[in-house]
Enzyme design. Structure first.
Site, PDB file in Angstrom:
ATOM      1  N   CYS A   1       0.830  -1.214   0.000  1.00 24.92           N
ATOM      2  CA  CYS A   1       0.000   0.000   0.000  1.00 24.92           C
ATOM      3  C   CYS A   1       0.859   1.256   0.000  1.00 24.92           C
ATOM      4  O   CYS A   1       0.348   2.357  -0.234  1.00 24.92           O
ATOM      5  CB  CYS A   1      -0.909   0.039   1.225  1.00 24.92           C
ATOM      6  SG  CYS A   1      -2.102  -1.290   1.316  1.00 24.92           S
TER       7      CYS A   1
ATOM      8  N   CYS B   1     -13.158   0.533   7.036  1.00 28.22           N
ATOM      9  CA  CYS B   1     -12.097   0.074   6.121  1.00 28.22           C
ATOM     10  C   CYS B   1     -12.197   0.734   4.753  1.00 28.22           C
ATOM     11  O   CYS B   1     -13.275   1.044   4.263  1.00 28.22           O
ATOM     12  CB  CYS B   1     -12.171  -1.436   5.971  1.00 28.22           C
ATOM     13  SG  CYS B   1     -11.933  -2.283   7.554  1.00 28.22           S
TER      14      CYS B   1
ATOM     15  N   LYS C   1     -10.265   6.055   3.211  1.00 29.43           N
ATOM     16  CA  LYS C   1     -11.621   5.629   3.522  1.00 29.43           C
ATOM     17  C   LYS C   1     -12.643   6.222   2.567  1.00 29.43           C
ATOM     18  O   LYS C   1     -13.512   5.517   2.074  1.00 29.43           O
ATOM     19  CB  LYS C   1     -11.939   6.051   4.972  1.00 29.43           C
ATOM     20  CG  LYS C   1     -13.329   5.723   5.424  1.00 29.43           C
ATOM     21  CD  LYS C   1     -13.507   4.232   5.585  1.00 29.43           C
ATOM     22  CE  LYS C   1     -14.942   3.798   5.431  1.00 29.43           C
ATOM     23  NZ  LYS C   1     -15.459   3.828   4.076  1.00 29.43           N
TER      24      LYS C   1
ATOM     25  N   HIS D   1      -8.979   4.075  -2.382  1.00 26.80           N
ATOM     26  CA  HIS D   1      -7.665   3.472  -2.202  1.00 26.80           C
ATOM     27  C   HIS D   1      -7.265   2.582  -3.382  1.00 26.80           C
ATOM     28  O   HIS D   1      -7.192   1.362  -3.259  1.00 26.80           O
ATOM     29  CB  HIS D   1      -7.670   2.663  -0.888  1.00 26.80           C
ATOM     30  CG  HIS D   1      -6.352   2.052  -0.528  1.00 26.80           C
ATOM     31  ND1 HIS D   1      -5.134   2.650  -0.772  1.00 26.80           N
ATOM     32  CD2 HIS D   1      -6.063   0.850   0.065  1.00 26.80           C
ATOM     33  CE1 HIS D   1      -4.156   1.848  -0.347  1.00 26.80           C
ATOM     34  NE2 HIS D   1      -4.697   0.761   0.159  1.00 26.80           N
TER      35      HIS D   1
END
Lengths: 344, 378, 146
Positions: free
Chosen positions: B85, B208, B322, B326
């Protein structure tokens, strides 16, 4: 002859009740099994065999390097080709100086493992051998079998001197196709009522009688008798026919609580009977494997069992009744999920 | 080292961009960045592109030449960078070194991921490749499950509450509602977070980050509106369980310490920050590990509004992972684009006044790697 | 994705907690490491195998409702970080316990379970590459059970 040096059992914690199965299918084909033991989706013959064998080996102080044989009998080896026992042996840390094979003789492959280990001990080839019967019993739905099949594992460490002496053993074998599963079949097939008289009853009775006549013993000489228990009726009837009283059968009769754990069925019964035994007791074990054959054993419980039991308890190792008592009852839908009956 | 500055940024819409392909997305972001920097394509000397796993997401490895070809830049070096990430943040790190060293004068950093071309199950498996496969994934761990274990421990050790974590999502969604490119630009309430489906107790779906498509790009030069005064990377154990303290991201502590030192500032000098809120607890933990708040106080500060748009240290004004979304490789680059827009005063309704220093923190996986960058308005 | 060699290589650790120990600094590692990350070159040739007990304590845990692929039949399942008595920490599931029975600090001990089954093998559907290979390894039960 050789002796049982230690033993250990394992029964998975999940149960489904016979009444729940009949609620779903609308038919009541119960055969004296109140609840049957169901393994979790992450359990199989290999994992259950390993747990029972760990319980067995942890109950004694033994240099594991001296365990030179491992035989595991099952109808549900996870691989058709590739042994279960290698995984178990690796998990126990007893490889590579080891005689090892998976055995298949329907529900008696586990007791045959005891015969092989005893023979190897008696011949002087090995000092100790591990004999395991384990099964994640398979059954198709809407069949008597679905009401009866359980799961579990039992392990016996066989050596020269132990806690339970094998005074005699006997096998009785014929070709009698009462129950089978081809390689491509997911669930076994059976001959219905043909599994009774010519199959179970003939082999168990003849084998037991052969053994007892050889040894000159009769029913009253045994504290307990344990028979293969595919349902409640068969072992009860065969016991009665051989002259055993109900109280001789009761401690080793687990089928009402856990069902028929196939290759572990009579062996788990034996662990429960040994848990109840005192020094000086004699125990009769008669297994049955479809196809068909029986193995019979005359066992003598010696003084060492007292110390064995103390050690086992002090180490917090569970006995068979603790596995039977601690349970989680599932409804049919979760049982079906755990048994892999849903496609995902 | 020579000064390294950002002279333009570009970003695509983040979200489920069904009609856009992997290659289209990065080309679009790159073109926008060049327009923003007012530079012609032929001036680019090197391209760093971040993408976490195009071989898994779109069955395309060797993505560097594909992007070079799409943009007519086949004669320049193209370097693909991956650190889970934190891939985008690490691409910035590499481009920063390149310009600082003097090797190249104009360098583009692009980040992209196209995550919606695979099904949800497959996407889950791809995300799981950022964990320790042999010793976490195979035992049934997922990335949200690892963050959930951090959350449980943080709650246990410091009394952080379930509501405080929900406040992170509520704040970030509010910010995202003001960001036109955000994946989920709707406001949400604490109740909505707490009634969303459990993913890994105590974390719920609205704790998430989503799976998004999107791309972002930056142009780095030695002159520009915003200077990168530090860009530092550190790593930690790949598996969460091997970390001394489950509630501390060593890599964030390590990279930020180096970054503050290089920048010559303290955590209290930071005016605005974009953190890696893969899960709400992540933002809380990072805000502590970056030295903004005392260990264990991060959740309380969020609930008090300290990190809100009108608070004293706004965090994730873009909406964060969020709400903004992402797309893994793009995330670290998008964080920088937000800080750039804020520092030059064009963040629209999200604009924070009187800013000097901005900070970005990109985190890989459960905290196996982190890149912390500090920016100053020139 | 998971060929037989990959499972076989890790079997002693996954099946029975074989770890190792740096004889320079005494740190215990699980899974075993090639070198000690603290002593690095000084530890070459000085890493010794050590059999771990498989007993430990829950450091933290979660209940997973959105499972990793291949773990659908177990869902919801308890996933925990366990600190082994010898020091190293591991991640695995706790089985045979109610979802509310686990706490930080709970004592656990190891059991062998099936971790993963490649597609094409058995009744459970499985995941992965179609080879049908089964991966076995440690999970935990609350101490006092097995």
């Amino acid at each position: 002859m050789a002796s049982i040096v230690s033993y250990g059992s394992y029964i998975p914690r999940f149960r489904v009740e016979g009444g729940e199965i009949s609620r779903v299918w609308g038919r009541d084909l119960r055969v004296g099994v109140m609840t049957k033991a169901i393994p979790g989706p992450d359990e199989d013959t290999i994992t259950m065999a390993t747990e029972s064998a760990r319980n067995c080996l942890r109950s004694v102080d033994l240099d594991l390097g001296k365990v030179r044989a491992l035989y595991i009998g099952s109808e549900s080896h996870p691989y058709a080709v590739k042994p279960s026992g290698t995984v178990v042996a690796e998990a126990l840390g007893i490889t590579p100086d080891l005689y090892m094979a998976d055995l298949e003789f329907a529900c008696k492959a586990g007791s045959t493992a005891i015969i092989i280990c005893s023979s190897q001990v008696d011949s002087g080839l090995i000092e100790y051998g591990l004999a395991i019967g384990a099964d994640k019993a398979q059954s198709s739905t809407v069949d008597e079998l679905e009401f009866a099949t359980g799961s579990g594992a039992a392990s016996f460490l066989i050596g020269k001197k132990g806690i339970v002496d094998i005074e005699s053993m006997k096998s009785y074998t014929t070709d009698t196709p009462d129950f089978w599963r081809r390689d491509v079949q997911k669930y076994p097939s059976h001959g219905g009522r043909f599994t009774g008289e010519p199959a179970y009853f003939r082999h168990v009775t003849e084998c037991a009688e052969l053994l007892m006549s050889t040894m000159g013993t009769e029913a009253k000489d045994f504290k307990y008798a344990v028979f293969h228990q595919p349902n409640l009726k068969f072992p009860s009837s065969v016991g009665k026919k051989l002259g055993f009283k109900e109280e001789q059968l009761r401690p080793g009769l687990l089928v009402p609580e856990i069902g028929n754990a196939y290759a572990a069925s009579s062996l788990l019964g034996l662990t429960a009977a040994l848990d109840a035994s005192e020094p000086g007791d004699r125990v009769l074990l008669v297994s049955y494997g479809s196809g068909a054959g029986s193995d019979a054993f005359q066992l003598y419980v010696n003084d060492e069992i007292v110390k064995f039991r103390e050690v086992k308890n002090s180490r917090g190792i569970r006995n068979t009744s603790s596995y039977i008592e601690e349970k989680e009852v599932l409804d049919y839908s979760i049982y079906a999920k755990y048994s892999g009956r849903y496609r995902i | 080292m020579r000064k390294v500055c950002i002279s333009g940024v570009g970003i695509t819409k983040f979200g489920e961009l069904w009609s856009r392909s992997y290659r289209e997305l990065i080309v679009e972001a790159g073109l926008r960045a060049l327009e923003d920097a007012e530079l012609p394509g032929e001036s680019i000397e090197c391209l760093y592109m971040a993408s976490m796993g195009p071989g898994m997401w779109v069955s395309q490895e060797h993505a560097g030449p594909m992007i070079a070809e799409q943009t007519g830049l086949t004669s320049i070096p193209v370097v693909r960078v991956e650190s889970g990430c934190a891939s985008g943040a690490l691409a910035l790190h590499q481009a920063f070194i390149d310009v600082a060293s003097g090797k190249h004068d104009i360098v583009v950093v692009g980040g992209v991921e196209k995550m919606t071309d695979v099904g949800a199950k497959e996407a889950g498996s791809i995300i799981n490749t950022m964990l320790d496969y042999e010793w976490e994934s195979i035992f049934g761990a997922t990335l949200p499950a690892l963050y959930a274990m951090m959350a449980r421990k943080h709650m246990h050790d410091y009394g952080t509450t379930r509501e405080q974590m929900a406040e992170v999502a509520v704040k970030n969604h509010y910010n995202g509602s003001l960001n036109p490119i955000a994946h989920f630009g709707r406001k949400i309430s604490v109740d909505q977070v707490l009634s969303s489906p459990l993913l890994a107790d105590p974390l719920r779906m609205l704790d998430c980050a989503p799976m998004s498509d999107g791309s972002a790009a930056l142009v780095l030069t030695s002159k520009g509106d915003v200077e990168i005064i530090a860009c530092e990377m550190a790593s930690s154990t790949l598996a969460l369980h091997s970390r001394e303290d489950i509630t501390t991201m060593d890599c964030v502590v390590g990279s930020s310490k180096k970054a503050y030192k290089r920048a010559g500032i303290n955590p209290s000098d930071v005016d605005i920050a974009e953190l890696h809120d893969y899960c709400t607890i992540g933002e809380i933990i990072e805000s502590e590990d970056l030295g903004f708040f005392e260990k264990g106080k991060g959740g309380k500060k969020v609930a008090e509004g300290v990190t809100s748009l009108n608070g004293s240290l706004p965090i994730n004004t873009s909406g964060g992972l969020k709400s903004r979304g992402h797309p893994i490789g793009a995330t670290g680059v998008a964080q920088v684009a937000e800080i750039y827009d804020q520092l030059i005063g064009r963040a629209g309704e999200r604009q924070i006044e009187l800013l000097d220093y901005g900070l970005c923190c990109g985190v890989g996986g459960s905290g196996g790697s982190a890149v912390v960058s500090i920016f100053r308005r020139r | 994705m998971v060929g037989p060699s990959r499972i076989w290589r890790e079997a002693p650790s996954r099946y029975r907690f074989l770890g190792n120990r740096c004889t320079v600094c005494e740190e215990v590692y699980f899974p075993p490491r090639q070198i000690c990350p603290k002593c690095r070159r000084a530890s070459i040739g000085r890493m010794e195998p050590i059999q771990l007990s498989g007993n430990g304590e829950v450091v933290t845990y979660t209940v997973v409702y959105d499972p990793a692929v291949g773990h659908e039949l177990l869902t919801p399942y308890i996933l925990a970080i366990v600190k082994l008595d010898e020091g190293p920490r591991v991640t695995s599931q706790i089985v045979g316990a109610g979802l509310s029975e686990i706490m930080i600090g709970s004592r656990v001990k190891t059991v062998l379970r099936k971790l993963r089954e490649e597609k094409g093998g058995g009744e459970d559907g499985g995941s992965g590459d179609g080879s049908g290979v089964i991966t076995y390894g440690y999970k935990f039960v609350l101490d006092g059970q097995s």
